[in-house]
Design a protein around this motif. Structure first.
Motif, PDB file in Angstrom:
ATOM      1  N   LEU A  79       0.828  -1.204   0.000  1.00  0.00           N
ATOM      2  CA  LEU A  79       0.000   0.000   0.000  1.00  0.00           C
ATOM      3  C   LEU A  79       0.866   1.260   0.000  1.00  0.00           C
ATOM      4  CD1 LEU A  79      -2.667  -0.995   2.693  1.00  0.00           C
ATOM      5  CD2 LEU A  79      -2.957  -0.963   0.205  1.00  0.00           C
ATOM      6  N   PHE A  80       1.804   1.315   0.920  1.00  0.00           N
ATOM      7  CA  PHE A  80       2.732   2.450   1.037  1.00  0.00           C
ATOM      8  C   PHE A  80       3.855   2.074   1.980  1.00  0.00           C
ATOM      9  CE2 PHE A  80      -1.535   3.984   2.738  1.00  0.00           C
ATOM     10  CZ  PHE A  80      -1.480   3.298   3.924  1.00  0.00           C
ATOM     11  N   HIS A  81       4.860   2.941   2.016  1.00  0.00           N
ATOM     12  CA  HIS A  81       5.931   2.748   2.983  1.00  0.00           C
ATOM     13  C   HIS A  81       6.502   4.089   3.392  1.00  0.00           C
ATOM     14  CE1 HIS A  81       8.616   3.166  -0.549  1.00  0.00           C
ATOM     15  NE2 HIS A  81       9.574   3.455   0.323  1.00  0.00           N
ATOM     16  N   TYR A  82       7.126   4.092   4.539  1.00  0.00           N
ATOM     17  CA  TYR A  82       7.856   5.244   5.042  1.00  0.00           C
ATOM     18  C   TYR A  82       9.341   4.929   5.019  1.00  0.00           C
ATOM     19  CZ  TYR A  82       4.001   8.007   7.027  1.00  0.00           C
ATOM     20  OH  TYR A  82       2.895   8.787   7.204  1.00  0.00           O
ATOM     21  N   TYR A  83      10.112   5.849   4.477  1.00  0.00           N
ATOM     22  CA  TYR A  83      11.555   5.818   4.633  1.00  0.00           C
ATOM     23  C   TYR A  83      11.886   6.981   5.559  1.00  0.00           C
ATOM     24  CZ  TYR A  83      16.509   6.348   3.472  1.00  0.00           C
ATOM     25  OH  TYR A  83      17.871   6.475   3.529  1.00  0.00           O
ATOM     26  N   ASP A  84      12.193   6.655   6.796  1.00  0.00           N
ATOM     27  CA  ASP A  84      12.251   7.665   7.863  1.00  0.00           C
ATOM     28  C   ASP A  84      10.894   8.373   7.885  1.00  0.00           C
ATOM     29  OD1 ASP A  84      15.742   8.322   7.210  1.00  0.00           O
ATOM     30  OD2 ASP A  84      14.816   7.039   8.722  1.00  0.00           O
ATOM     31  N   LYS A  85      10.884   9.691   7.694  1.00  0.00           N
ATOM     32  CA  LYS A  85       9.611  10.407   7.731  1.00  0.00           C
ATOM     33  C   LYS A  85       9.014  10.607   6.346  1.00  0.00           C
ATOM     34  CE  LYS A  85      10.571  12.922  11.996  1.00  0.00           C
ATOM     35  NZ  LYS A  85      10.655  14.267  12.644  1.00  0.00           N
ATOM     36  N   ASP A  86       9.709  10.154   5.337  1.00  0.00           N
ATOM     37  CA  ASP A  86       9.230  10.345   3.967  1.00  0.00           C
ATOM     38  C   ASP A  86       8.203   9.281   3.614  1.00  0.00           C
ATOM     39  OD1 ASP A  86      12.533  11.269   2.804  1.00  0.00           O
ATOM     40  OD2 ASP A  86      10.901  12.509   3.583  1.00  0.00           O
ATOM     41  N   PHE A  87       7.021   9.742   3.263  1.00  0.00           N
ATOM     42  CA  PHE A  87       5.913   8.852   2.926  1.00  0.00           C
ATOM     43  C   PHE A  87       5.929   8.559   1.432  1.00  0.00           C
ATOM     44  CE2 PHE A  87       1.962   6.813   3.348  1.00  0.00           C
ATOM     45  CZ  PHE A  87       1.107   7.251   2.350  1.00  0.00           C
ATOM     46  N   ASN A  88       5.791   7.273   1.083  1.00  0.00           N
ATOM     47  CA  ASN A  88       5.799   6.851  -0.317  1.00  0.00           C
ATOM     48  C   ASN A  88       4.552   6.021  -0.591  1.00  0.00           C
ATOM     49  OD1 ASN A  88       8.807   7.462  -1.330  1.00  0.00           O
ATOM     50  ND2 ASN A  88       8.855   6.784   0.793  1.00  0.00           N
ATOM     51  N   ASN A  89       3.649   6.616  -1.325  1.00  0.00           N
ATOM     52  CA  ASN A  89       2.371   5.968  -1.613  1.00  0.00           C
ATOM     53  C   ASN A  89       2.471   5.200  -2.924  1.00  0.00           C
ATOM     54  OD1 ASN A  89      -0.321   5.472  -0.918  1.00  0.00           O
ATOM     55  ND2 ASN A  89      -1.060   7.161  -2.182  1.00  0.00           N
ATOM     56  N   GLU A  90       1.885   4.020  -2.987  1.00  0.00           N
ATOM     57  CA  GLU A  90       1.802   3.317  -4.265  1.00  0.00           C
ATOM     58  C   GLU A  90       0.698   3.956  -5.104  1.00  0.00           C
ATOM     59  OE1 GLU A  90       3.904   0.775  -5.340  1.00  0.00           O
ATOM     60  OE2 GLU A  90       4.956   1.528  -3.573  1.00  0.00           O
ATOM     61  N   ALA A  91       0.906   3.957  -6.406  1.00  0.00           N
ATOM     62  CA  ALA A  91       0.015   4.687  -7.305  1.00  0.00           C
ATOM     63  C   ALA A  91      -1.425   4.191  -7.248  1.00  0.00           C
ATOM     64  CB  ALA A  91       0.542   4.604  -8.736  1.00  0.00           C
ATOM     65  N   ASP A  92      -1.607   2.909  -6.976  1.00  0.00           N
ATOM     66  CA  ASP A  92      -2.955   2.347  -7.002  1.00  0.00           C
ATOM     67  C   ASP A  92      -3.556   2.180  -5.609  1.00  0.00           C
ATOM     68  OD1 ASP A  92      -2.001  -1.155  -7.584  1.00  0.00           O
ATOM     69  OD2 ASP A  92      -1.248   0.370  -6.207  1.00  0.00           O
ATOM     70  N   THR A  93      -2.961   2.783  -4.601  1.00  0.00           N
ATOM     71  CA  THR A  93      -3.541   2.723  -3.258  1.00  0.00           C
ATOM     72  C   THR A  93      -4.684   3.729  -3.157  1.00  0.00           C
ATOM     73  OG1 THR A  93      -1.455   2.048  -2.261  1.00  0.00           O
ATOM     74  CG2 THR A  93      -3.087   3.037  -0.799  1.00  0.00           C
ATOM     75  N   PRO A  94      -5.882   3.277  -2.783  1.00  0.00           N
ATOM     76  CA  PRO A  94      -7.024   4.200  -2.711  1.00  0.00           C
ATOM     77  C   PRO A  94      -6.816   5.292  -1.669  1.00  0.00           C
ATOM     78  CG  PRO A  94      -7.755   1.908  -2.691  1.00  0.00           C
ATOM     79  CD  PRO A  94      -6.265   1.885  -2.501  1.00  0.00           C
TER      80      PRO A  94
END
Lengths: 110, 115
Positions: free
Chosen positions: B46-61
């Motif tokens: 769905l997504f992940h955090y690298y430290d405080k940086d949020f990384n959303n997957e393109a198809d996550t609602p």
């Protein structure tokens, strides 16, 4: 997105070697091959990983073809507790994402 | 033992009622992930955090949000759960290093039921 192809299911007799294949024909030079397994109702568990050399640890061996387009996970002496879904994952070492493919459901038969 | 903990293990919510799932880790890993796994399917990132940086997957609602207040904790918020959101939600952690392999450590998961 997942870049691997695995057979959906396999059986193996207890005590025999289980050989699980994975196709990753589009793998690039920066990408590692990882194997995880998931026993029913548990989180996935790391097994082994490799880049281009064959690898062995206490759980399994990983054989990667010379062209790196496919690999085989070998469980040398399968036990009933090895019954699980096995996932082959190709991961770019410069990124954090792991994308799971459909996996192979391995059943070890007594 | 160092580990990834998810609470609760089982969560029941009503259709449309916000729900929060929690994950904590004692591994001091800088990357934390949330996966959704529906019955007989592979985990889906769905997504992940690298430290405080949020990384959303393109198809996550958009219905799915996440918070990471500190290194140890990460939350998954589902703003308006639908019946299709019933699944196992898996939290995982890893360290990031270009030179080292980045094994993921998974928690036991939270099974969400939507009534």
């Amino acid at each position: 997105d997942a870049k691997t192809t695995q057979p959906p299911s396999m059986d193996c007799a207890e005590g025999r070697a289980a050989n699980l294949p994975c196709n990753h024909s589009t793998i690039s030079g920066n990408e590692y091959v990882y194997w995880y397994r998931q026993i029913h109702s548990q989180g996935p568990q790391y097994i082994i990983h490799g880049l281009k050399n064959n690898e062995t640890n206490e759980m399994a061996s990983l054989i990667i073809t010379e062209d790196r387009k496919s690999s085989t996970l070998i469980l040398p002496h399968a036990t009933l507790r090895d019954t699980a879904v096995y996932y082959c994952i190709v991961r770019d070492r410069t990124g954090n994402q792991f994308y799971f493919g459909t996996g192979t459901s391995l059943t070890v038969i007594p | 033992d160092a580990m990834v903990i998810q609470n609760p293990r089982y969560q029941v919510t009503q259709f449309g009622k916000p729900v929060t799932l929690s994950c904590s880790q004692t591994l001091n890993h800088n990357v934390m992930y949330w996966y959704q796994q529906k019955s007989s399917q592979a985990p889906k990132l769905l997504f992940h955090y690298y430290d405080k940086d949020f990384n959303n997957e393109a198809d996550t609602p958009d219905n799915f949000q996440s918070r990471r207040p500190n290194t140890s904790f990460c939350f998954l918020d589902i703003r308006s759960p639908g019946l299709g959101d019933a699944a196992m939600y898996l939290c995982a952690t890893s360290t990031y290093s270009v030179t080292l392999h980045n094994e993921q450590f998974f928690g036991p998961g939270t099974r969400l039921t939507v009534l």
